[in-house]
Design a protein around this motif. Structure first.
Motif, PDB file in Angstrom:
ATOM      1  N   TRP A 232       9.318  -1.744  -5.958  1.00  0.00           N
ATOM      2  CA  TRP A 232       8.269  -1.010  -5.694  1.00  0.00           C
ATOM      3  C   TRP A 232       7.311  -0.541  -7.018  1.00  0.00           C
ATOM      4  O   TRP A 232       6.102  -0.622  -6.853  1.00  0.00           O
TER       5      TRP A 232
ATOM      6  N   PRO B 114       5.044   2.934  -2.308  1.00  0.00           N
ATOM      7  CA  PRO B 114       6.125   2.002  -1.597  1.00  0.00           C
ATOM      8  C   PRO B 114       5.791   1.533  -0.108  1.00  0.00           C
ATOM      9  O   PRO B 114       6.261   0.477  -0.005  1.00  0.00           O
TER      10      PRO B 114
ATOM     11  N   TYR C 141      11.707  -0.469   1.660  1.00  0.00           N
ATOM     12  CA  TYR C 141      11.540  -1.466   0.548  1.00  0.00           C
ATOM     13  C   TYR C 141      12.656  -2.008   0.353  1.00  0.00           C
ATOM     14  O   TYR C 141      12.956  -3.195  -0.447  1.00  0.00           O
TER      15      TYR C 141
ATOM     16  N   PHE D 131       3.874  -1.635  -0.742  1.00  0.00           N
ATOM     17  CA  PHE D 131       4.970  -2.869  -1.312  1.00  0.00           C
ATOM     18  C   PHE D 131       5.735  -3.305  -0.224  1.00  0.00           C
ATOM     19  O   PHE D 131       5.923  -4.501  -0.142  1.00  0.00           O
ATOM     20  N   THR D 132       6.268  -2.273   0.826  1.00  0.00           N
ATOM     21  CA  THR D 132       6.883  -2.746   1.959  1.00  0.00           C
ATOM     22  C   THR D 132       6.312  -3.688   2.725  1.00  0.00           C
ATOM     23  O   THR D 132       6.779  -4.598   3.320  1.00  0.00           O
TER      24      THR D 132
END
Length: 504
Positions: A289, A100, A485, A103-104
């Motif tokens: 995510w 995650p 996220y 992805f963030t």
């Protein structure tokens, strides 16, 4: 719970009213002044970025504004003789989850790539938030064919309620390599590094070059040694950040970002050759995510719409199908909404889908405007302004236009969550309580009904349930826990509306 046909008609009618008014701003750079809006998007933007300071791990800098946070995790990686100090805690715990976090980083970068041009003073703050992540991701990918994907034992961490500054739970280091592959984490990390390279291309070309070179190497590793980290590291990463969508979506997503960052035709060839196998279910409208299919389609549709890359024409169709799935009453519509109008995907941290979907909708509206085209939902024309109205309705709900008249962003508006599921926020700060608070003692704060003593400004919580209800209960992590996220895609949307309403 599906909405009744009447509810769909009512929501569709409300969308129609929005689009007939001046409430939906036109594209960035070509907007007309809309009517009054009750929201201070500029304030919300600043706070949405400030939140990331509250999630920082490592040695905090002198300009740290979230001053109740102090240094933490200063020995991270030492058990494996590597430096893994820094990065972000994903949510309300003290674990650094690489999946995650990557992805963030990608979504923060995409927010800046699309809307950084109108962010004004918040642009540098956004870059700082991105760099705090990319500096860590560079550390975690320093060794060839190896990525350190987690620091901390999630099970033992979750058995404690303690400040990150006090944590004494094991800082277990997990990695993927040739023998224990993790294509989804590796490809997402490549996407993060590639997208961030675009953010720093002008302001710090040397750093940008480091990021893109690392992204290329990491993607090669992801593709060459295919496999899911949820298999090899199952006992550690599940059920926290198991990959349910597989790794195919991340490979497509990573290749799309590398193509955008490098313009190298080999990535376009990769997408053309592998796109069908990596594409997933066409009508899948989840984006977060774990599942990147829709994000990749929107991203690739830009190359078709604006760069006239005709070989990617199918992605425009896929992106259109995603849009049509969100329109109440349209054929193939599959999205559900609460009675108050909030997009509702699932009970656990639903707001992440609200912020990510809103960002995709605004970005796609921007691409459609540049290409002077629209979306055809089986005879029903969806214009960019309709898309902006849809996104605005979601963002405004988050900021307080909802049945509870409550902002779901901490520190924004007159009423917001007071008891968020977050260890550092809920326990006394080091300044107020210098003595260590051990693992079990902290649970008295978790179980308390008192408001959190430290305001985690800008944190957006999981949000209300399908009936627009929100208990503001610290133990209800599905609704009360913030995460990086959730905020990352929100940054881009808030920048767009702050600019469009003349606040930036």
């Amino acid at each position: 719970m599906a909405l009744s046909p009447l509810s769909f008609k009512l929501i569709a009618f409300s969308f129609l009213l929005l689009t007939l008014s001046d409430a939906s701003p036109a594209t960035v750079g070509h907007h007309r002044r809309p009517h009054f809006t009750p929201h201070n998007y500029r304030d919300a933007l600043a706070k949405s970025i400030l939140f990331f300071q509250g999630q920082r791990s490592g040695k905090l800098p002198p300009n740290q504004k979230m001053t109740w946070r102090k240094d933490s995790g200063l020995l991270d990686g030492s058990t494996m003789n590597v430096d893994l100090v820094g990065g972000y805690y994903d949510a309300g715990d003290n674990v650094k989850f690489g999946f995650p976090m990557a992805f963030t980083t990608t979504m923060l970068s995409w927010s800046v790539i699309e809307f950084g041009g109108v962010m004004k003073n918040e642009l540098n703050n956004s870059k700082e938030a991105i760099r705090w992540a990319t500096d860590y991701l560079l550390k975690s990918t320093a060794l060839p064919d190896t990525i350190f994907v987690q620091v901390g034992d999630a099970n033992k961490d979750h058995a404690c309620w303690e400040r990150p500054e006090d944590m004494d739970t094991p800082r277990t280091v997990l990695k993927i390599d040739k023998n224990t592959p993790g294509s989804e984490v590796a490809a997402e990390t490549a996407a993060a590094l590639a997208s961030a390279s675009l953010v720093f291309k002008r302001s710090d070309p040397t750093y940008s070059n480091i990021l893109i070179k690392r992204a290329i190497r990491v993607f090669e590793f992801a593709d060459k040694y295919r496999g899911s980290y949820s298999n090899g590291l199952k006992n550690y990463v599940c059920p926290f950040y198991c990959s349910f969508s597989g790794y195919q979506d991340e490979l497509l997503w990573g290749a799309a970002w590398l193509y955008r960052a490098t313009k190298n035709g080999s990535y376009l060839n990769y997408i053309q050759e592998n796109g069908q196998n990596l594409g997933g279910v066409e009508f899948d409208n989840a984006f977060g995510w774990d599942n990147k299919h829709v994000g990749a389609r929107i991203l690739l549709s830009k190359a078709f719409l604006i760069q006239n890359e005709k070989s990617l024409h199918e992605y425009k169709g896929h992106a259109d199908n995603f849009i049509c799935s969100l329109i109440p009453g349209a054929p193939f519509s599959s999205a559900q909404y609460t009675p108050g109008g909030l997009l509702f995907k699932m009970g656990d941290s639903n707001m992440q889908y609200v912020t990510s979907t809103s960002f995709l909708v605004l970005s796609y509206a921007k691409y459609l405007t540049s290409a002077h085209t629209t979306v055809d939902c089986t005879g029903r024309t969806i214009t960019p302004n309709i898309l902006r109205s849809i996104a605005k309705k979601q963002i405004d709900y988050l900021l307080g236009e909802n049945p509870l008249k409550m902002s779901y962003m901490v520190g924004y508006g007159g009423r917001y969550p007071q008891r968020i599921h977050h260890r550092g926020s809920s326990l006394p700060s080091i300044a107020e309580h210098p003595a260590k608070i051990d693992c079990s003692t902290g649970f008295s704060a978790m179980d308390s009904n008192s408001p959190n003593p430290n305001i985690l400004v800008g944190a957006v919580v999981g949000g209300p349930d399908r009936n627009d209800e929100f208990p503001d209960d610290r133990s209800d992590f599905e609704q009360s826990e913030p995460s990086t996220y959730i905020n990352a895609p929100l940054v881009g949307s808030l920048a767009y509306f702050a600019h469009s309403f003349g606040q930036l």
